[in-house]
Design an enzyme around this catalytic site. Structure first.
Site: not given
Ligand code: NAP
Length: 301
Positions: A130, A133-134
């Site tokens: 992701c 997200c990261d």
């Protein structure tokens, strides 16, 4: 007993909940994790008609609030077994058995793994599924993205704003992604395409330090020094719960057609886990509406 139980609180499931609740059905949505599903990982949505731009998290939050306000209930526990007998479905979770007269299966799909050495061991330590997200953890660093579809190219473009260099590793010479994304990638000097190539290994002791990439034409290998790799090689349907009911194709997708009806009366399938040509937010939402309308008709009869 619930009228309709919706398994999966992604876009398809929550849209089904809105339509089922508005049709006057006692509606319960069950999800093993959190509401939103895949769309929570989208930084920006700009192809949903009528909405100029919205973040994935805001979109799913609004869907959730809308479904709740209309009367749908939500339960966050995993469905472990599904049985049907004399028109009554029993959904088994660790907390008990929920019964209902119709089920809408909207379990969605999960990111596929590369399956190469190092991937599992270094997941969460430089291997990510992701980018939105990261990605922030890799500011100013060098990363790789694996894949050639919309997700991979979107991830590469997103990461190019954060990272110093992004290798985009794809197993063919042509990208599968839409043309506008391909054009944007070509014009971006921070993205280095590595084509006709597969990730053979991800290496590093405590964290990812390099990926070994094999050229599919001549079999040569090169090692790219990277701090992370984002895997975006497609999706796999999350449908094992439904396998005993014989409603899936050989790839694990529901064989239900555009009416979302499966071969089991009272069981409907919606969203990315259904066999279909286009997996988009809008088609997931459309499935949710169709499945709920079909479930309402089934229950009326
Ligand atoms: P996808 O379209 O299925 O693309 C997967 C990519 O990964 C393909 O390029 C494929 O290569 C490659 N691949 C598959 N297995 C591989 C393996 N084992 N090793 C290396 N490469 C592998 O998946 P996606 O990009 O996740 O998109 C999923 C769906 O969501 C699609 O329908 C997509 O259009 C949609 N989506 C839309 C948007 C948008 O409209 N903005 C954004 C994201 C996703 P090949 O090309 O050689 O098969």
């Amino acid at each position: 007993m619930t009228d309709v139980m919706i398994i999966g609180a992604g876009t398809a499931g929550m849209t089904a909940a809105i339509y089922a609740a508005r049709a006057g059905l006692k509606t319960l949505v069950l999800d093993k994790g959190f509401y939103g599903g895949q769309i929570n990982s989208a930084a920006d949505i700009e192809n949903y008609p009528g909405i100029g731009r919205i973040s994935g998290v805001d979109f799913s939050q609004q869907l959730y609030e809308q479904a709740q306000a209309l009367g749908a209930g939500f339960l966050f526990e995993p469905a472990e077994r599904l049985e049907v007998q004399s028109g009554v479905f029993s959904v088994y979770t660790p907390n008990g058995i929920h019964t209902c007269r119709a089920v809408i299966a909207a379990p969605g799909a999960q990111r596929r793994k590369l399956g190469c050495p190092g991937e599992d061991r270094l997941t969460g330590r430089g291997v990510s599924y992701c980018a939105t997200c990261d990605g922030a953890f890799f500011r100013g660093k060098t990363v790789a993205v694996a894949g050639g579809g919309n997700t991979a190219l979107e991830d590469a473009l997103f990461l190019s704003n954060i990272c110093s260099c992004v290798y985009l590793i794809h197993r063919r010479r042509e990208f599968r992604a839409e043309k506008y994304l391909q054009d944007a990638v070509r014009q971006n000097s921070s993205i280095i395409p590595v084509l006709d190539s597969c990730v053979a290994e991800i290496s590093g002791e405590e964290r990812v330090r390099a990926v070994s990439v094999e050229n599919r034409q001549d079999g040569t290998r090169q090692e790219l020094a990277v701090d992370g790799i984002f895997v975006a090689v497609g999706l796999e349907p999350d449908t094992s719960l439904f396998a005993p009911l014989d409603v899936l194709d050989q790839n694990g997708y529901f064989t239900a057609g555009e009416d979302c009806r499966t071969g089991v009366p009272g069981l409907f399938a919606a969203g990315d886990a259904r066999r279909k040509p286009l997996r988009q937010l809008i088609t997931a939402a459309a499935d949710g509406a169709v499945a709920a309308a079909q479930a309402a008709e089934y229950l009326r009869k």
